[in-house]
Design an enzyme around this catalytic site. Structure first.
Site, PDB file in Angstrom:
ATOM      1  N   HIS A 149       0.931  -1.132   0.045  1.00  0.00           N
ATOM      2  CA  HIS A 149       0.094   0.050  -0.068  1.00  0.00           C
ATOM      3  C   HIS A 149       0.798   1.063  -0.155  1.00  0.00           C
ATOM      4  O   HIS A 149       0.646   2.092  -1.006  1.00  0.00           O
ATOM      5  CB  HIS A 149      -0.890   0.011   1.277  1.00  0.00           C
ATOM      6  CG  HIS A 149      -1.853   1.358   1.493  1.00  0.00           C
ATOM      7  ND1 HIS A 149      -3.181   1.073   1.097  1.00  0.00           N
ATOM      8  CD2 HIS A 149      -1.489   2.571   1.780  1.00  0.00           C
ATOM      9  CE1 HIS A 149      -3.684   2.433   1.194  1.00  0.00           C
ATOM     10  NE2 HIS A 149      -2.667   3.229   1.727  1.00  0.00           N
ATOM     11  N   GLU A 150       1.833   1.254   0.956  1.00  0.00           N
ATOM     12  CA  GLU A 150       2.722   2.553   1.043  1.00  0.00           C
ATOM     13  C   GLU A 150       3.695   2.534  -0.126  1.00  0.00           C
ATOM     14  O   GLU A 150       3.855   3.855  -0.618  1.00  0.00           O
ATOM     15  CB  GLU A 150       3.326   2.546   2.274  1.00  0.00           C
ATOM     16  CG  GLU A 150       2.648   2.516   3.658  1.00  0.00           C
ATOM     17  CD  GLU A 150       1.216   3.682   3.540  1.00  0.00           C
ATOM     18  OE1 GLU A 150       1.544   4.556   3.042  1.00  0.00           O
ATOM     19  OE2 GLU A 150       0.349   3.492   4.179  1.00  0.00           O
TER      20      GLU A 150
ATOM     21  N   HIS B 193       1.661   4.465  -2.818  1.00  0.00           N
ATOM     22  CA  HIS B 193       1.924   5.765  -2.730  1.00  0.00           C
ATOM     23  C   HIS B 193       3.285   6.367  -3.145  1.00  0.00           C
ATOM     24  O   HIS B 193       3.356   7.342  -3.918  1.00  0.00           O
ATOM     25  CB  HIS B 193       1.792   6.229  -1.338  1.00  0.00           C
ATOM     26  CG  HIS B 193       0.436   6.359  -0.646  1.00  0.00           C
ATOM     27  ND1 HIS B 193      -0.641   6.906  -1.507  1.00  0.00           N
ATOM     28  CD2 HIS B 193       0.008   5.712   0.323  1.00  0.00           C
ATOM     29  CE1 HIS B 193      -1.514   6.839  -0.742  1.00  0.00           C
ATOM     30  NE2 HIS B 193      -1.541   6.198   0.510  1.00  0.00           N
TER      31      HIS B 193
ATOM     32  N   HIS C 161       3.583   6.781  -6.974  1.00  0.00           N
ATOM     33  CA  HIS C 161       2.922   7.939  -7.248  1.00  0.00           C
ATOM     34  C   HIS C 161       4.029   9.083  -7.365  1.00  0.00           C
ATOM     35  O   HIS C 161       3.864  10.046  -8.249  1.00  0.00           O
ATOM     36  CB  HIS C 161       1.756   8.281  -6.420  1.00  0.00           C
ATOM     37  CG  HIS C 161       0.765   8.954  -7.024  1.00  0.00           C
ATOM     38  ND1 HIS C 161      -0.497   9.204  -6.377  1.00  0.00           N
ATOM     39  CD2 HIS C 161       0.437   9.580  -8.266  1.00  0.00           C
ATOM     40  CE1 HIS C 161      -1.199   9.704  -7.159  1.00  0.00           C
ATOM     41  NE2 HIS C 161      -0.639  10.084  -8.376  1.00  0.00           N
TER      42      HIS C 161
END
Length: 703
Positions: free
Chosen positions: A484-485, A488, A491
């Site tokens: 999940h992180e 990020h 991104h």
């Protein structure tokens, strides 16, 4: 300014000079605590000087001499000192704080808020921006238009159209809100770290796996104590609640976790929460909105309160019956084990849920730990990015780090060119907030000379620590958190925009979770697991039958988990859709606000609000629904990968080009449709979670 005026010969403040580190990374080894305050104050002075230059420019306002200057005034002399020190300081407050930094944060908060207000309420600056907004001097590109719109709307939403009295009132409200948000976070950290369950009788460890016992023994040893210490940090708390046979101790742990910052002490957050809710309503109403939610949602994909509730209602309709069945099954298991008079309580849920999971699927977190040794997981996650996007990671030990646990990596693109720096910080410690997050010490932008300044991203988590006998062995849930992180961070890493304020994760908040939640899908994919899940002792790859059990059990309690998230969303919206002053007592209000999503009994003394950092101090106020909104997007997006192949590089390149690299340069739905070819539907999420609607209930609809 002459350098001698702002620093001594004994110590040169590193913020005031080129870092001269690899990729211009933060020189943590040279920063002293007083450096922050000096750099903050000088950064404010330089900001003020820049604004004077812009507003005193006799030429007609243009996009180039005003809007661009505001966004990328990063010349060699200025290199945006305030950004430089702010990014570093805020990261340290979350990842490695101490009493000195906390005191400085209290001191600087009103000063920095005042400065931000001074900029956004500067009438001459706004007059220039407004002139350009109403009379653009040339045809703007889509990215330039987005920057102009964001700049103009930022001034308006910060009070530029208010009269003098309104502006002064807004200053007071925002300064108080900033201070209270900081106090909320500091209280929560102190309360969290203050609790210890200290066990000296080995019999009270009954049921706990070896990894949990070893971690607790290490915690006790580090504090100079005998026995075992359990804390509220997730790697300690979660296994205890899942495996401990000691119901009274499970209750003690549960109540400690779920009553944080409600006690009669200096860390009590009840009044702080109430005041924050009212401050945000007052700010919104001062700016012309009925509620704070209306103010927030103007710049969200959901666009209005009605659409948020429509999604939440659809999820309740689809998932609550299944969640009730899940709880009933667990309750039946508990009664089967303990007798028909047994009453299932919240501190029992994890324990008996685990028993049921073992009965149905013969799988649990401890079975998987040996296959998720941290260094292997790192290789697996990094390797996934290599397989999808062709990028590579190489540890750079010359990059200074802020703690010995932290590592820094150079990230290279598929053509071998430098792409970014990535820091990783995996384990809990004193001075580190709980949870997991991605942040940046430096964003991406193209400077005034045309150089593409690359980002410095940071992954901060609280994973199971290594012990004297074992390396760090993760749970599948921790692997999902890592993914999940890492989503990020991709991104940020792939950001490729002209303006920093539109790059990377600078997107609408119900879009920002798409790249992160998208990556979680890989955690239960056989092709991915077999690339890194090797037993830490034998080196054997995770067996197929274990992977099959993971896949079959992936939807275990999925509906319950959804209802838990929806409950948090309902609570958030209940607070921030208030049109009148909030005068209720927090705890009973909370119980009523999320009642229709609850599938377990509520306890009178527990409270989520006082520890709900996302909506009190983390920027998600009136926006927690973003997680569920983005979940619809991520399931829909991953369905394309499932159809084309989960490692399909053409699909991945499209995702990179249309989503990850574009930041906030266009409306998020335009970006999403460019990748997907259509708007998302809830269907892919329902299918992924194994939710099947009954015919008599029909399609999802609002209650």
């Amino acid at each position: 300014m002459n350098e001698k005026n702002i620093e001594t010969t004994e110590h040169k403040n590193p913020f005031f000079q080129p870092y001269k580190t690899p990729h211009n990374t933060v020189p943590f080894d040279r920063i002293q605590t007083p450096d922050y305050e000096k750099a903050f104050m000088e950064g404010i002075r330089r900001d003020d000087e820049e604004i004077e230059k812009i507003t005193n420019n006799p030429a007609e306002p243009t996009f180039d001499n005003t809007i661009i200057h505001v966004d990328i005034s990063k010349g060699e002399h200025y290199y945006d000192l305030l950004d430089r020190v702010s990014n570093t300081f805020s990261c340290m407050l979350s990842a490695d704080t101490n009493d000195e930094l906390d005191e400085l944060a209290q001191k600087m908060s009103p000063i920095l808020t005042k400065h931000a207000n001074d900029v956004m309420l500067n009438e001459r600056m706004f007059a220039r921006v407004k002139h350009i907004y109403e009379h653009p001097d040339r045809k703007l590109s889509a990215e330039e238009q987005m920057l102009l719109d964001k700049c103009y709307d930022g001034f308006v939403r910060s009070g530029a159209l208010l009269n003098a009295n309104g502006k002064e009132q807004l200053r007071r409200l925002t300064e108080e809100a900033a201070m209270l948000s900081l106090q909320f976070s500091q209280n929560l950290l102190k309360e969290n770290k203050a609790f210890e369950l200290h066990i000296t009788d080995e019999k009270q460890l009954d049921g706990l796996p070896e990894t949990s016992r070893e971690a607790a023994a290490l915690a006790a040893k580090e504090k100079g104590s005998e026995g075992w210490i359990f804390t509220l940090d997730f790697p300690s708390f979660s296994p205890f609640m899942t495996y401990s046979t000691q119901r009274d101790l499970r209750r003690r742990m549960y109540m400690a976790r779920n009553t944080e910052c409600t006690h009669d002490n200096t860390e009590n957050n009840l009044d702080i929460c109430k005041r924050l809710i009212n401050l945000r309503r007052e700010i919104a109403q001062l700016l012309g909105y009925d509620t704070y939610a209306d103010y927030v949602l103007k710049h969200r994909m959901a666009s209005n309160v009605g659409n948020v509730y429509k999604l939440l209602d659809e999820l309740i309709d689809a998932y609550k019956p299944a969640a009730q069945k899940e709880v009933a099954e667990i309750e039946a298991m508990a009664k089967q084990m303990e007798g028909n008079d047994f009453e299932l309580m919240p501190w029992d849920f994890g324990y008996y849920s685990h028993k049921l999971q073992m009965e149905k699927y013969n799988i649990d977190a401890e079975m998987l730990r040996p296959y998720f040794e941290l260094s292997n997981v790192i290789r697996g996650v990094f390797g996934l990015a290599t397989r999808l996007y062709g990028i590579s990671f190489e540890e750079n030990k010359d990059i200074p780090v802020y703690h010995k646990d932290v590592k820094a990596y150079d990230v290279f693109d598929k053509d071998g060119s430098y792409l970014a720096v990535l820091y990783t910080d995996f384990h809990p410690r004193k001075g580190k907030q709980g949870g997991a997050w991605m942040t940046e010490f430096q964003g991406q932008w193209i400077d005034h000379k045309g150089n593409n300044v690359r980002p410095h991203a940071s992954l901060v988590m609280n994973f199971t620590k290594p012990t004297a006998d074992k390396p760090a062995l993760l749970t599948l849930g921790e692997v999902e958190t890592f993914l999940h992180e890492f989503g990020h961070s991709l991104h940020g890493i792939f950001a490729n925009t002209r303006f920093e304020s539109l790059s990377g994760t600078n997107v609408w908040w119900d879009f920002v979770e798409l790249p992160s939640q998208f990556m979680e899908n890989f955690a239960v994919e056989k092709e991915f697991l077999r690339t890194f899940a090797f037993h830490y002792r034998t080196g054997k790859v995770i067996p197929d039958n274990l992977i099959e059990r993971i896949i079959r059990s992936r939807n275990f309690n999925a509906a319950y988990g959804c209802m838990r998230q929806v409950a948090f969303c309902l609570l958030d919206m209940a607070y921030y859709t208030k049109t009148e002053a909030f005068t209720d007592d927090i705890i009973p209000f909370e119980k009523q606000a999320w009642e229709r999503a609850m599938v377990m009994p509520q306890l009178p003394d527990t409270c989520m609000t006082t520890q709900f950092s996302h909506i009190m101090a983390g920027g998600y106020a009136a926006g927690y629904y973003s997680y569920k909104w983005a979940e619809v997007l991520d399931a829909d997006a991953f369905s394309v990968f499932k159809r084309n192949g989960i490692f399909n590089q053409k699909t991945a390149q499209s995702f990179r080009d249309n989503i990850l690299s574009r930041g906030g340069t266009e409306h998020p739905m335009i970006l999403y449709k460019r990748f997907r070819g259509q708007e998302p539907t809830i269907q892919a999420l329902l299918e992924r979670d194994g939710i099947h609607l009954n015919e008599e209930r029909g399609t999802n609809s609002k209650k």
